[in-house]
Write a protein that holds these residues in place. Structure first.
Motif, PDB file in Angstrom:
ATOM      1  N   GLU A  35     -18.950  -5.759 -60.392  1.00 20.31           N
ATOM      2  CA  GLU A  35     -19.798  -4.408 -60.800  1.00 20.31           C
ATOM      3  C   GLU A  35     -18.816  -3.464 -60.667  1.00 20.31           C
ATOM      4  N   HIS A  37     -19.522  -0.187 -60.494  1.00 18.13           N
ATOM      5  CA  HIS A  37     -20.035   0.755 -59.477  1.00 18.13           C
ATOM      6  C   HIS A  37     -20.517   0.307 -58.157  1.00 18.13           C
ATOM      7  N   SER A  38     -21.276   0.623 -57.641  1.00 24.21           N
ATOM      8  CA  SER A  38     -22.145   0.302 -56.371  1.00 24.21           C
ATOM      9  C   SER A  38     -23.080  -0.715 -56.655  1.00 24.21           C
ATOM     10  N   VAL A  39     -23.837  -1.145 -55.373  1.00 29.00           N
ATOM     11  CA  VAL A  39     -24.910  -1.980 -55.645  1.00 29.00           C
ATOM     12  C   VAL A  39     -26.012  -1.486 -54.739  1.00 29.00           C
ATOM     13  N   HIS A  41     -26.942   1.400 -57.899  1.00 29.77           N
ATOM     14  CA  HIS A  41     -26.199   2.791 -58.414  1.00 29.77           C
ATOM     15  C   HIS A  41     -27.141   3.422 -59.319  1.00 29.77           C
ATOM     16  N   ALA A 168     -19.477 -10.728 -54.204  1.00 34.66           N
ATOM     17  CA  ALA A 168     -19.687  -9.370 -54.940  1.00 34.66           C
ATOM     18  C   ALA A 168     -18.496  -8.518 -54.872  1.00 34.66           C
ATOM     19  N   CYS A 170     -17.434  -5.237 -55.979  1.00 33.66           N
ATOM     20  CA  CYS A 170     -17.926  -3.792 -56.305  1.00 33.66           C
ATOM     21  C   CYS A 170     -16.389  -3.028 -56.651  1.00 33.66           C
TER      22      CYS A 170
END
Length: 374
Positions: A35, A37-39, A41, A168, A170
């Motif tokens: 990803e 960006h962040s989770v 976002h 994940a 990120c």
């Protein structure tokens, strides 16, 4: 730089990619999700507090079996995390009898046995005094509809995937990907990855990742605005979708009491680059919503309280793409959710996992596959 290996790589951990990540991890596979960006976002399509979910699907009745499975899977996720994500409030559909929403919802309900209630003007005044239809409009109420808490859903899918041993990654931007035979490779600005299969769920960035597929995707900027009901007034108690003179507006009760989120489903300005989106609220953004609120909703203060900008990624026919990459049998893709896809996220994730692992899915996604864009 060392190479991280996995059974499957997922590019994008928004609604669809996050669901695929969780579905793959639940099968005991080694899955890495990437990803940029962040989770979660607030720069793509899966934010803004709430999303409507409904079964009497006016867009096409073939979506209904997927919706039923999606309802089941949202329930499974709630059980897994021990938290409520879905709120069953019902949904009002209001529009002309020859529009899209009313006839389409009736068709889906008749074909699939979904409960909907026709409401007279008197019924509407008695049960939903906060809304005023136009002369000649028809109204339907779907009791088994409601809304999902969008950011919490996105985060829950990924965190539960991590709990099931998924990884994940990120803050990593994909530089390139490739597939050859049974090997898929992904290079990011921070690492290199290799797996037997790949899932691409790029949201508004899909065109950049899927240029070989030549899907003519169009990204559209969509402002959403929250308005407060006046003190002592009855605020909207359920979601609503209203067609008016070729335009469509929708609203959802906010998690904050007395507040309603409004947006226009139609229209919007095309975005050339999903990394460069105007996120300020403009007068031309809020004007149509204020007019709608003042003419259709009772006792709403039309001064915006807060706002957000989401992105629709539109296909020419406004139906989703859930398919294998035409050039790579071990690459599954999902894109073009056209402003009505979020509610399907867990079933899309299940279908993507099927396609990546087995090359096929028993889910009824045929009408979303093998479409020609030439």
């Amino acid at each position: 730089m060392s190479v991280v290996t996995a059974d499957v790589i997922v590019i994008g951990l928004g609604a669809m990619g996050g669901a695929a990540f969780r579905s793959l991890a639940s099968r005991g596979l080694r899955v890495v999700g990437i990803e940029q960006h962040s989770v979660p976002h607030a720069l793509g399509s899966s934010h803004g507090e709430t999303r409507i979910i409904r079964k009497a699907y006016f867009e096409h009745p073939d979506y209904v079996p997927l919706l039923r499975r999606s309802y089941e899977l949202w329930g499974d996720l709630e059980t897994a995390i021990g938290q409520q994500l879905y709120h069953e409030t019902g949904l009002l559909l209001i529009g002309p009898p020859d529009g899209e929403a009313i006839p389409g919802a009736r068709l889906a309900a008749e074909r699939h046995g979904i409960a909907i209630e026709p409401l007279s003007a008197a019924d509407l005044r008695r049960r939903f005094p906060w809304i005023t239809p136009r002369e000649g409009d028809e109204c339907l109420f779907e009791p088994e509809a409601g809304f999902l808490e969008v950011e919490r859903c996105v985060e829950a899918q990924v965190r539960d995937g991590e709990r099931r041993q998924g990884t994940a990654a990120c803050g990593e931007r994909v530089v390139e990907w490739s597939a050859e035979g049974r090997v898929a490779r992904v290079v990011t600005d921070r690492g290199r990855y290799e797996a037997g299969a790949l899932v691409i769920a790029g949201g508004p960035w899909a065109s950049r990742l899927l240029h070989e597929m030549h899907v003519p995707l169009e990204v559209v900027r969509k402002p959403v605005v929250w308005f407060r009901s006046r003190p002592g007034a009855v605020a909207p108690t359920c979601g609503f979708f209203v067609e008016q003179e070729g335009r469509a507006f929708y609203g959802v009760p906010s998690l904050e009491r007395g507040m309603t989120k409004l947006a226009e489903h139609t229209g919007g300005n095309v975005v050339e680059d999903a990394d460069r989106v105007d996120r300020l609220l403009r007068s031309e953004d809020v004007g149509p919503l204020q007019t709608f609120a003042e003419t259709t909703l009772r006792d709403i203060d039309s001064t915006p309280v807060r706002s957000a900008v989401c992105l629709y990624t539109l296909t020419p026919d406004r139906h989703f793409v859930i398919d294998q990459h035409p050039g790579h049998a071990n690459v599954a893709v999902a894109c073009g959710f056209s402003g009505h896809g979020f509610k399907f996220a867990p079933v899309v994730g299940e279908a993507l996992a099927d396609l990546a692992v087995r090359g096929e899915s028993a889910l009824p996604i045929g009408f979303l596959q093998n479409r020609s864009w030439t």
